[in-house]
Scaffold this motif. Structure first.
Motif, PDB file in Angstrom:
ATOM      1  N   GLN A  72       2.426  -0.286   0.221  1.00 41.20           N
ATOM      2  CA  GLN A  72       0.984  -0.200   0.460  1.00 41.20           C
ATOM      3  C   GLN A  72       0.506  -1.385   1.298  1.00 41.20           C
ATOM      4  O   GLN A  72      -0.203  -1.238   2.284  1.00 41.20           O
ATOM      5  N   ARG A  73       0.939  -2.569   0.862  1.00 37.80           N
ATOM      6  CA  ARG A  73       0.523  -3.792   1.523  1.00 37.80           C
ATOM      7  C   ARG A  73       1.171  -3.893   2.904  1.00 37.80           C
ATOM      8  O   ARG A  73       0.500  -4.194   3.902  1.00 37.80           O
ATOM      9  N   GLU A  74       2.465  -3.549   2.944  1.00 43.41           N
ATOM     10  CA  GLU A  74       3.188  -3.655   4.218  1.00 43.41           C
ATOM     11  C   GLU A  74       2.609  -2.694   5.252  1.00 43.41           C
ATOM     12  O   GLU A  74       2.456  -3.053   6.419  1.00 43.41           O
ATOM     13  N   ALA A  75       2.258  -1.499   4.803  1.00 38.78           N
ATOM     14  CA  ALA A  75       1.684  -0.527   5.741  1.00 38.78           C
ATOM     15  C   ALA A  75       0.386  -1.070   6.306  1.00 38.78           C
ATOM     16  O   ALA A  75       0.122  -0.967   7.519  1.00 38.78           O
ATOM     17  N   GLY A  76      -0.432  -1.669   5.448  1.00 36.65           N
ATOM     18  CA  GLY A  76      -1.700  -2.233   5.907  1.00 36.65           C
ATOM     19  C   GLY A  76      -1.476  -3.330   6.913  1.00 36.65           C
ATOM     20  O   GLY A  76      -2.106  -3.371   7.986  1.00 36.65           O
ATOM     21  N   LEU A  77      -0.537  -4.232   6.618  1.00 35.23           N
ATOM     22  CA  LEU A  77      -0.272  -5.351   7.524  1.00 35.23           C
ATOM     23  C   LEU A  77       0.283  -4.847   8.856  1.00 35.23           C
ATOM     24  O   LEU A  77      -0.062  -5.354   9.917  1.00 35.23           O
ATOM     25  N   GLY A 121      -1.981  -3.883  11.536  1.00 36.79           N
ATOM     26  CA  GLY A 121      -2.760  -4.971  12.110  1.00 36.79           C
ATOM     27  C   GLY A 121      -3.924  -5.460  11.273  1.00 36.79           C
ATOM     28  O   GLY A 121      -4.765  -6.203  11.770  1.00 36.79           O
ATOM     29  N   LEU A 122      -4.007  -5.056  10.027  1.00 38.18           N
ATOM     30  CA  LEU A 122      -5.073  -5.594   9.175  1.00 38.18           C
ATOM     31  C   LEU A 122      -4.692  -7.011   8.737  1.00 38.18           C
ATOM     32  O   LEU A 122      -3.510  -7.323   8.596  1.00 38.18           O
ATOM     33  N   SER A 123      -5.695  -7.840   8.522  1.00 37.05           N
ATOM     34  CA  SER A 123      -5.420  -9.176   7.994  1.00 37.05           C
ATOM     35  C   SER A 123      -5.147  -9.055   6.495  1.00 37.05           C
ATOM     36  O   SER A 123      -5.546  -8.066   5.875  1.00 37.05           O
ATOM     37  N   PRO A 124      -4.472 -10.046   5.896  1.00 44.98           N
ATOM     38  CA  PRO A 124      -4.202  -9.964   4.452  1.00 44.98           C
ATOM     39  C   PRO A 124      -5.471  -9.732   3.642  1.00 44.98           C
ATOM     40  O   PRO A 124      -5.463  -8.958   2.678  1.00 44.98           O
ATOM     41  N   ALA A 125      -6.583 -10.384   4.046  1.00 44.39           N
ATOM     42  CA  ALA A 125      -7.833 -10.208   3.304  1.00 44.39           C
ATOM     43  C   ALA A 125      -8.322  -8.766   3.422  1.00 44.39           C
ATOM     44  O   ALA A 125      -8.781  -8.168   2.442  1.00 44.39           O
ATOM     45  N   GLN A 126      -8.193  -8.200   4.626  1.00 45.78           N
ATOM     46  CA  GLN A 126      -8.621  -6.801   4.819  1.00 45.78           C
ATOM     47  C   GLN A 126      -7.750  -5.850   4.006  1.00 45.78           C
ATOM     48  O   GLN A 126      -8.235  -4.884   3.433  1.00 45.78           O
ATOM     49  N   VAL A 127      -6.448  -6.144   3.963  1.00 47.45           N
ATOM     50  CA  VAL A 127      -5.538  -5.300   3.180  1.00 47.45           C
ATOM     51  C   VAL A 127      -5.981  -5.288   1.728  1.00 47.45           C
ATOM     52  O   VAL A 127      -6.070  -4.241   1.094  1.00 47.45           O
ATOM     53  N   ARG A 128      -6.278  -6.489   1.212  1.00 46.45           N
ATOM     54  CA  ARG A 128      -6.726  -6.568  -0.177  1.00 46.45           C
ATOM     55  C   ARG A 128      -8.004  -5.777  -0.398  1.00 46.45           C
ATOM     56  O   ARG A 128      -8.111  -4.977  -1.319  1.00 46.45           O
ATOM     57  N   ARG A 129      -8.969  -6.039   0.482  1.00 47.02           N
ATOM     58  CA  ARG A 129     -10.289  -5.433   0.273  1.00 47.02           C
ATOM     59  C   ARG A 129     -10.255  -3.919   0.416  1.00 47.02           C
ATOM     60  O   ARG A 129     -10.865  -3.202  -0.358  1.00 47.02           O
ATOM     61  N   SER A 130      -9.538  -3.429   1.429  1.00 48.01           N
ATOM     62  CA  SER A 130      -9.694  -1.991   1.702  1.00 48.01           C
ATOM     63  C   SER A 130      -8.516  -1.152   1.223  1.00 48.01           C
ATOM     64  O   SER A 130      -8.612   0.066   1.201  1.00 48.01           O
ATOM     65  N   ILE A 131      -7.407  -1.760   0.843  1.00 44.35           N
ATOM     66  CA  ILE A 131      -6.262  -0.947   0.390  1.00 44.35           C
ATOM     67  C   ILE A 131      -5.890  -1.238  -1.059  1.00 44.35           C
ATOM     68  O   ILE A 131      -5.822  -0.339  -1.899  1.00 44.35           O
TER      69      ILE A 131
END
Lengths: 226, 297
Positions: free
Chosen positions: B172-177, B180-190
């Motif tokens: 989940q996290r790797e797909a977000g990163l 091109g999402l930032s780590p903060a964006q990954v947390r917030r939106s995924i």
């Protein structure tokens, strides 16, 4: 600060908290184990009794249970847990009623913790016990419960921590433990409220932190290797 | 995970059935004996006379004590759960942030308020406000109750959110990163939205804990259900019956809530909307499979 600890007997208050927690832990473990055995037993009526116990006790506020023990059992029904002639009757009776209230309440959580421990045991264990001809009692004693206790260390530790913090509730019936003394500080020494709170809070951190660490150490140490 | 309890004993044969029946009979007899002993004791102390119980049917007992008490209990609980959830989200974001000091500060706050008993916190806030006199005196007990409940439960729920995030699959996290999402964006939106869906049952059982803990307000004179029950008991000379009625009200509310939590949990397990398992308030934030259910305090 030292004066505050001395004037309001904070050390003996913490000792009282520890005593309450220790006695209640023992009794709630005993009652909780009995209720858990009832809940997994093959006799339907015992199952329902166990379930009813957990449902009723778990959904009632501890404050109410403790008040019920003091004002109801003692005040209205005259049930005394200490000898009237003893010079420390009021203190002993209050303490024992408090332990009673804390134990019956937390027994419900001990029961649930043990049940979750039973659920960590692979089905094969119970099947193997049955297939070599052990009766329910034998398989419970020799196979299921030992593993259940070891698998339930973490939830049991959580119950112990919650129990230690919940002992503060018995201030409602005048047992001179930490919350009771803190109330006295707040009433009579307003200027020292911050310091008093800091000491009491620190005391509880010191009490509960080792329990948490011990729990996680034991739960890895005693985990049943599969 | 299969339920071990179901295979603890064989399907009973004729002799075992007889044994179970005898045991059940003994059990029923014991319960009846206990009930009779309680009845005798109650009767002996005149607790069963009509005068002790007839107030239950009067309007004044309900209008002056029980309904206002219920209202104050539920109001404090509702405000607390909302505030606790908001604060828990902020704390969780801070605890998972890239800024180390923020992470540490949130960690200290969470560990501190998890260790301090709710009652101690309530006593402190109540007396602090009472001495300062910032608010009218009638408001202080309620603020004390709410702040005590919010600080503790926010810390607990923060750990539940973190647990949920940790137990999500790494993909989940790797797909977000990788998009091109930032780590903060990954947390917030995924990560956090999925964790929140998974924690819904835990949130509801935490409401039960909060509803029960409003009763601690008894010690700082907050007029919730237990306090009103005590007043009612002394005004009607019916201490025991008043507590019994209050206990029944609490059990009804909390039992309903726990059934709702169970239903939501089953539904989520069936639909498996979230990638993570159902989070549990009692489990530490470590990477182990989290057992569903568990206990709440």
């Amino acid at each position: 600060m030292l004066e505050l600890i001395e004037d309001y007997q904070l050390l003996s208050a913490f000792w009282m908290t520890i005593k309450l927690a220790a006695w209640s832990a023992v009794f709630s473990l005993i009652i909780g184990t009995i209720v858990a055995i009832m809940r997994v037993s093959p006799v339907r009526i015992f199952q329902s009794l166990g379930t009813a116990y957990v449902t009723l006790l778990r959904n009632t506020p501890l404050t109410l249970i403790v008040l019920f023990a003091s004002l109801g059992l003692w005040g209205q029904l005259g049930i005394e847990l200490a000898s009237r002639d003893s010079s420390t009757f009021v203190i002993d009776n209050g303490f024992r009623l408090a332990v009673l209230g804390l134990s019956v309440y937390h027994a419900a959580f001990v029961c649930e913790a043990l049940r979750s421990g039973v659920n960590t045991i692979p089905v094969g264990q119970a099947e193997a016990a049955r297939s070599i001809g052990l009766t329910f009692g034998q398989s419970l004693r020799n196979v299921i419960l030992p593993q259940a206790f070891r698998g339930a260390i973490t939830p049991l530790g959580n119950v112990l921590i919650a129990l230690t913090k919940n002992t503060t509730v018995v201030a409602a019936i005048g047992v001179a433990e930490t919350a009771y003394r803190m109330k006295a500080i707040a009433e009579f020494e307003p200027g020292m409220l911050m310091v008093g709170f800091a000491i009491v809070a620190l005391g509880f951190v010191i009490l509960t932190l080792p329990m948490g660490m011990l729990t996680s150490y034991l739960s890895t140490r005693l985990a049943v290797r599969r | 995970m299969t339920d071990t309890t179901r295979v603890l004993f064989d399907a009973p044969g004729p002799r075992a059935r007889l044994r179970y029946r005898i045991l059940a009979g003994v059990g029923i007899l014991l319960v009846l004996a206990l009930a009779y002993a309680v009845f005798l004791r109650l009767d002996e102390k005149d607790q069963l006379t009509a005068a002790r119980w007839d107030w239950v049917l009067t309007a004044s007992a309900w209008n002056n004590y029980l309904i206002p008490g219920l209202w104050d209990t539920l109001r404090a609980a509702a405000i607390s759960i909302v505030l606790a959830m908001v604060l828990a989200l902020l704390l969780a974001l801070a605890r998972m942030s890239e800024i180390a000091p923020l992470r540490w500060a949130a960690g200290v706050v969470v560990e501190f308020f998890r260790a301090v008993p709710v009652l101690i916190m309530m006593l402190f806030v109540f007396w602090f406000l009472a001495h300062r006199g910032w608010f009218p005196n009638t408001l202080n007990p309620m603020i004390g109750v709410i702040i005590g409940l919010v600080m503790y439960n926010a810390s607990v729920l923060c750990e539940v959110i973190r647990n949920g995030v940790v137990s999500l699959p790494a993909g989940q996290r790797e797909a977000g990163l990788s998009i091109g999402l930032s780590p903060a964006q990954v947390r917030r939106s995924i990560l956090i939205p999925q964790s929140l869906t998974a924690m819904l049952p835990t949130l509801i059982s935490q409401i039960i804990v909060i509803t029960k803990d409003t009763a601690l307000g008894y010690l700082i004179l907050y007029p919730e259900l237990v306090t009103r029950g005590r007043q009612l008991g002394s005004s009607e000379a019916a201490t025991l019956p008043a507590y019994v009625v209050v206990a029944v009200l609490f059990i009804l509310i909390n039992y309903t809530l726990s059934k709702i939590a169970e239903g939501v949990e089953n539904r989520q397990r069936r639909r498996a909307r979230s990638a993570g398992p159902v989070a549990d308030a009692d489990q530490p934030a470590v990477q182990v499979p989290i057992t569903p259910g568990g206990s709440t305090f």
